[in-house]
Write an enzyme that holds these catalytic residues in place. Structure first.
Site, short mmCIF file in Angstrom:
data_model
loop_
_atom_site.label_atom_id
_atom_site.label_comp_id
_atom_site.label_asym_id
_atom_site.label_seq_id
_atom_site.Cartn_x
_atom_site.Cartn_y
_atom_site.Cartn_z
N TYR A 57 1.50 -0.24 10.07
CA TYR A 57 0.56 -0.47 8.97
C TYR A 57 0.16 0.86 8.31
O TYR A 57 0.62 1.93 8.67
CB TYR A 57 -0.66 -1.22 9.48
CG TYR A 57 -0.53 -2.73 9.52
CD1 TYR A 57 0.71 -3.35 9.49
CD2 TYR A 57 -1.67 -3.53 9.58
CE1 TYR A 57 0.81 -4.73 9.54
CE2 TYR A 57 -1.58 -4.91 9.62
CZ TYR A 57 -0.34 -5.52 9.60
OH TYR A 57 -0.24 -6.89 9.63
N SER A 58 -0.75 0.76 7.36
CA SER A 58 -1.08 1.89 6.50
C SER A 58 -1.64 3.08 7.26
O SER A 58 -2.26 2.94 8.31
CB SER A 58 -2.08 1.46 5.42
OG SER A 58 -1.45 0.67 4.45
N GLN A 60 4.00 0.62 2.45
CA GLN A 60 4.17 -0.58 3.27
C GLN A 60 5.38 -1.35 2.75
O GLN A 60 5.45 -1.68 1.56
CB GLN A 60 2.91 -1.43 3.21
CG GLN A 60 1.70 -0.78 3.88
CD GLN A 60 1.87 -0.70 5.38
OE1 GLN A 60 1.62 -1.66 6.09
NE2 GLN A 60 2.32 0.46 5.88
N ASP A 118 0.79 -1.23 0.00
CA ASP A 118 0.00 0.00 0.00
C ASP A 118 0.83 1.29 0.00
O ASP A 118 1.76 1.43 0.80
CB ASP A 118 -0.88 0.07 1.24
CG ASP A 118 -1.75 -1.14 1.45
OD1 ASP A 118 -1.70 -2.06 0.62
OD2 ASP A 118 -2.49 -1.17 2.45
#
Length: 532
Positions: free
Chosen positions: A102-103, A60, A42
């Protein structure tokens, strides 16, 4: 961000795939960003440094392998022109080996609402990252701030700023809403099929305002939401709000995809104009779309980029020592007069590519103002091709000609390998289906031949952009970049992004245009050039 349980299933399948399948081709795209090494998915934290004139892309990143795995970091790249990218050191790292950064997204805290900055930091560089910290126990929203223009970050000592006692709560996308002078966050309660909307005065304390839930395609889960005001193509002074939601797995064509909804936003609620889910990109390889927090006005106010892969097969695509690419950056607008069919106009998201190149070769014009027949195919060899090409095709269908439904009435383009022409991409338009098709299966790469999820053939419905003098006109622009094909139909009313893989060194450069029916297709313009 992909669910860990789903990745476990993928890992099991990967163990059955021979290692040779992952290293058959290593031709790196020229104008699509790839990391120097490791795994990427991502896009995250997109913003424009107006002081330095520099664009920032985070993503990511697993630097330790070419498959997804923990610990997961925020990789970083910068660009002066949105086409050529420079790899930068890792920007954000997780705290544990079994966890991930994470995103998330980036904002510029111009007015120092967070209190993280002093007067020595230019207001245009007051970056705050809002991201999901994933552990086996939970997913919580964290913030980190940068004092050097987005290259290194300090974690807020009182993190998390938002938690929900859940392992499926992630992907915060934050923007400033001027009418209420508040920060607005969208975050996914992934497996509840909810996009929750929060507000904040300072990026630290968040209030739940509403939820956009159970709309459109549900699939297995919602991911990577985004809410942005998009201008009208017909009148840029007017705009509507667009909610983006990613789905994985469970896309209609398999695996992952992005959908969107058009509506209004009042600082508390997003209300869609209708319950129709619309598709951002009709290809197999366009996921986790994110838009930039801010832009250079030269490019418009709504710019986005996506991961150019699909979770169904992303772990197995051949690449070394990196795996995965990003799409081109695209400016978005809304075509409020999109002719979905002869009787209906809809509001439709429109996208065109940003491609800043100064070293492209000359256009090779194959055909202009000519009628295509079976006997007069057009051919060209770009003998020094790097494998990165762009083409433009404007064609028309003779609507007075009667064609049997049993006849495959096609206009086909054949992009063949220079070293081995038995490897090729075939794409084109067929009249009865009124669709543009792609066949990416003509490759000797083992992954292409054997992976059951890598769909070889696909199509996109096309409508003419104009009709006159018994001719219906269509337009397509294409960019082929080593192993990524982006197609833009009728100036971006419809878009399709797909990866393809040929044997290492077998650059595409021989192009043929053919038809199976005489005098059906009128070629207004067809030209190709090499991108260097």
């Amino acid at each position: 961000m992909l669910l860990q349980a789903f990745l476990f299933l993928l890992a099991g399948f990967a163990a059955k795939i021979s290692a040779s399948m992952t290293n058959e081709t290593s031709d790196r795209p020229l104008v699509h960003f790839t990391p120097n090494k490791g795994w990427m998915n991502d896009p995250n934290g997109l913003w424009y440094d107006a002081k330095e004139g520099k664009w920032h892309l985070y993503f990511q990143y697993n630097p330790n392998d070419t498959v997804w795995g923990l610990p997961l970091f925020w990789g970083h790249a910068t660009s002066d022109d949105l086409t050529h990218w420079q790899d930068e050191p890792v920007a954000i790292a997780p705290k544990r080996k079994d966890s991930g950064a994470y995103s998330g997204s980036m904002v510029i805290d111009y007015n120092n609402t967070s209190g993280f900055f002093n007067d020595t930091i230019d207001p245009r560089q007051r970056c705050v990252a809002i991201w999901t910290y994933n552990t086996p126990e939970s997913e919580e929203q964290y913030i980190s701030y940068s004092l050097d223009g987005g290259y290194t970050f300090t974690e807020y000592q009182k993190n998390p700023v938002l938690a929900a006692n859940s392992t499926q709560f992630r992907d915060p996308k934050v923007f400033w809403y001027e009418p209420s002078k508040k920060w607005i966050m969208t975050a996914a309660k992934s497996q509840d099929y909810k996009i929750e909307i929060y507000s904040s005065d300072d990026l630290k304390s968040w209030k739940l305002e509403s939820a956009f839930a159970n709309e459109g395609f549900l699939g297995y889960q919602y991911e990577c939401p985004g809410l942005i005001e998009v201008p009208s193509e017909q009148d840029p002074s007017k705009s509507h709000w667009v909610m983006f939601i990613s789905i994985n797995p469970g896309a209609p064509a398999g695996g992952s995809f992005n959908q969107y909804f058009v509506g209004s936003f009042n600082g508390h609620h997003f209300e869609a104009f209708d319950n129709q889910s619309r598709v951002v990109d009709f290809g197999k390889d366009y996921y986790a779309l994110q838009t930039f927090f801010n832009t250079d006005p030269t490019y418009g106010s709504a710019l986005g980029i996506a991961w150019a892969s699909n979770w169904e097969y992303s772990a197995f695509v051949p690449s070394n020592p990196w795996r995965s690419s990003m799409s081109l950056v695209r400016p978005f607008s809304l075509n409020t007069e999109y002719q979905a069919n002869p009787e209906t106009e809809l509001i439709n998201l429109k996208a065109e590519p940003i491609l800043n190149i100064s070293s492209a070769g000359p256009w090779s014009r194959f055909a202009t103002n000519t009628t295509l027949t079976k006997a007069n195919s057009y051919n060209v060899d770009l003998s020094n091709s790097t494998g990165t090409l762009e083409f433009e095709l404007v064609y028309a269908v003779n609507t007075t000609q009667t064609i049997s439904k049993s006849v495959f009435a096609d206009l086909s383009l054949w992009f063949k390998g220079l070293e081995d022409p038995e490897e090729y991409l075939r794409m084109g338009f067929e009249v009865s289906a009124s669709s543009f098709f792609l066949d990416r299966g003509n490759s000797k790469v083992k992954f292409v031949k054997e992976n059951p999820y890598f769909t070889n053939r696909m199509s996109v419905n096309n409508q003419p952009f104009k009709s006159e003098n018994d001719l219906s006109y269509y337009k397509v622009y294409g960019l082929l970049d080593q192993n990524i094909l982006e197609l833009y139909f009728n100036d971006g009313d419809v878009v399709s992004t797909n990866t393809y893989f040929m044997t290492t060194g077998n650059a595409l450069g021989s192009v043929n245009m053919t038809t199976g029916v005489d005098n059906l297709f009128y070629i207004d313009k067809f030209q190709v050039r090499e991108v260097k």
